[in-house]
Design an enzyme around this catalytic site. Structure first.
Site, short mmCIF file in Angstrom:
data_model
loop_
_atom_site.label_atom_id
_atom_site.label_comp_id
_atom_site.label_asym_id
_atom_site.label_seq_id
_atom_site.Cartn_x
_atom_site.Cartn_y
_atom_site.Cartn_z
N ASP A 30 0.77 -1.23 0.10
CA ASP A 30 0.15 -0.10 0.02
C ASP A 30 0.70 1.32 0.00
O ASP A 30 1.99 1.44 0.61
CB ASP A 30 -0.88 -0.17 1.09
CG ASP A 30 -2.05 0.89 1.16
OD1 ASP A 30 -2.31 1.43 0.06
OD2 ASP A 30 -2.76 1.25 2.12
N GLY A 33 0.16 5.22 -4.60
CA GLY A 33 -0.36 6.71 -5.06
C GLY A 33 0.08 7.82 -4.01
O GLY A 33 0.41 8.98 -4.62
N HIS A 47 2.81 3.35 -8.83
CA HIS A 47 2.62 1.85 -9.17
C HIS A 47 3.93 1.43 -9.97
O HIS A 47 4.49 0.24 -9.67
CB HIS A 47 1.41 1.64 -9.95
CG HIS A 47 0.27 2.08 -9.27
ND1 HIS A 47 -0.11 1.47 -8.14
CD2 HIS A 47 -1.12 2.55 -9.79
CE1 HIS A 47 -1.13 2.12 -7.74
NE2 HIS A 47 -1.90 2.81 -8.63
N SER A 75 -7.26 -5.75 -5.82
CA SER A 75 -8.36 -6.29 -5.08
C SER A 75 -9.69 -6.21 -5.75
O SER A 75 -9.83 -5.31 -6.80
CB SER A 75 -8.68 -5.33 -3.70
OG SER A 75 -9.19 -4.26 -3.99
N ASN A 78 -10.72 -2.79 -6.19
CA ASN A 78 -9.81 -1.95 -7.17
C ASN A 78 -10.49 -1.63 -8.51
O ASN A 78 -10.31 -0.79 -9.24
CB ASN A 78 -8.40 -2.42 -7.31
CG ASN A 78 -7.55 -2.14 -6.08
OD1 ASN A 78 -6.63 -2.96 -5.99
ND2 ASN A 78 -7.84 -1.21 -5.09
C1 FPP Z 1 -1.78 0.17 -3.31
O1 FPP Z 1 -1.57 1.50 -3.58
C2 FPP Z 1 -1.49 -0.68 -4.54
C3 FPP Z 1 -2.33 -1.30 -5.36
C4 FPP Z 1 -3.78 -1.05 -5.52
C5 FPP Z 1 -1.52 -1.85 -6.47
C6 FPP Z 1 -0.34 -2.85 -6.20
C7 FPP Z 1 0.15 -2.91 -7.37
C8 FPP Z 1 1.81 -2.78 -7.52
C9 FPP Z 1 2.66 -2.75 -6.50
C10 FPP Z 1 2.46 -2.61 -8.71
C11 FPP Z 1 2.21 -3.67 -9.81
C12 FPP Z 1 2.12 -5.22 -9.22
C13 FPP Z 1 2.84 -6.01 -9.73
C14 FPP Z 1 2.56 -7.51 -9.29
C15 FPP Z 1 3.70 -6.10 -10.77
P1 FPP Z 1 -2.58 2.56 -3.69
O2 FPP Z 1 -2.65 2.90 -5.10
O3 FPP Z 1 -3.93 2.38 -2.95
O4 FPP Z 1 -1.89 3.71 -2.72
P2 FPP Z 1 -2.38 5.08 -1.83
O5 FPP Z 1 -3.19 4.31 -0.86
O6 FPP Z 1 -1.19 5.71 -1.59
O7 FPP Z 1 -3.17 5.77 -3.06
#
Ligand code: FPP
Length: 260
Positions: A30, A33, A47, A75, A78
């Protein structure tokens, strides 16, 4: 004059190797963003940098002897993100699968996916199936990507499977126990996670493996996922090493068992 030789990075890594490695490590990645926003960048940059942390987590976990690594990559919830972000995440996943295939083969890593993967775009789905088939012989670590995954949805799906088996007479409802239900989950052939890490300061499980985390140790850190690299992972594993898992028993009982 004698000089102390400097440690190579391998030796440094060995020196800080945690004593007690979790058999199954699960991670809620997490903060991508927020990492990007802090720099005035588009969320997708976060990402992209997060994908680099994924590579580090896979390599380090494999090197330290983690048997199962499960990453919450996308998820069920998402799907509600802006379409451009969803598309970018799917592209990143495709790129990861293409780029890491060779490394997975060389390092004995078997790729697995949990979740409603039939909901993924066709190209991603096909690439995922192909990479899972290509790496099926991997014996050293199972890398599971949770994709279009929701824990409650997983339990509902298992309940439906059991109900259907009961309806057709294949299963006696009175015989349903923990093992019966667990064997209908996406994680049927995996041990439960020993350690769950969540980055970015949030302290909740957000519908990730709610059944499987019943006895899991939790490690929360303020560090945002793109900044969570080898040193941060080793710190989390060292914290886990120092914990005593009691599974409902007393510390004295466990000590008595360990001593004799
Ligand atoms: C949460 O951060 C992350 C995700 C929803 C996606 C996870 C994806 C990756 C780590 C990159 C690609 C994955 C692979 C397997 C290559 P957020 O966007 O919710 O962050 P925030 O809470 O700060 O907005």
């Amino acid at each position: 004059m004698t000089t102390t030789p400097s440690l190579s990075s391998d030796a440094e890594a060995t020196a800080s190797t945690p004593q007690n490695i979790p058999r199954h490590l699960a991670i809620i990645m997490d903060g991508n963003g927020r990492w990007a926003k802090k720099r005035g960048w588009n969320r997708v940059r976060g990402h992209e940098e997060g994908a680099e942390s994924v590579r580090v987590a896979v390599r380090t976990s494999r090197r330290l002897g983690v048997g199962w690594l499960t990453l919450y990559a996308f998820s069920e919830e998402n799907w509600a993100r802006p379409q451009a972000e969803v598309t970018a995440l799917m592209k990143l996943l495709n790129r990861f699968l293409k780029k890491e295939r060779q490394e997975m083969l060389e390092r004995g890593i078997r790729l697995n996916a949990i979740g409603e993967i039939e909901k993924l775009p066709k190209a991603t789905r096909e690439l995922l199936h192909k990479t899972m088939a290509d790496t099926a012989g991997g014996r050293d670590m199972v890398l599971s990507l949770a994709l279009s995954y929701g824990g409650r949805q997983e339990i509902i799906r298992a309940a439906r499977l059991l109900a259907e088996e009961a309806r057709t007479g294949l299963l006696d409802p009175a015989a349903i126990d923990e093992n019966t239900l667990a064997s209908r989950l996406f994680t049927a052939d995996m041990p439960d996670p020993d350690l769950l890490i969540r980055t970015s300061g949030e302290q909740r499980i957000s519908n990730f493996l709610p059944w499987q985390l019943a006895y899991t140790e939790f490690y929360f850190t303020e560090i945002l996922w793109p900044d969570f690299r080898e040193a941060q992972l080793i710190e989390a594993l060292n914290s886990y090493s120092q914990r005593q898992r009691r599974f409902g028993r007393t510390g004295d009982q466990l000590e008595a068992e360990a001593n004799g």
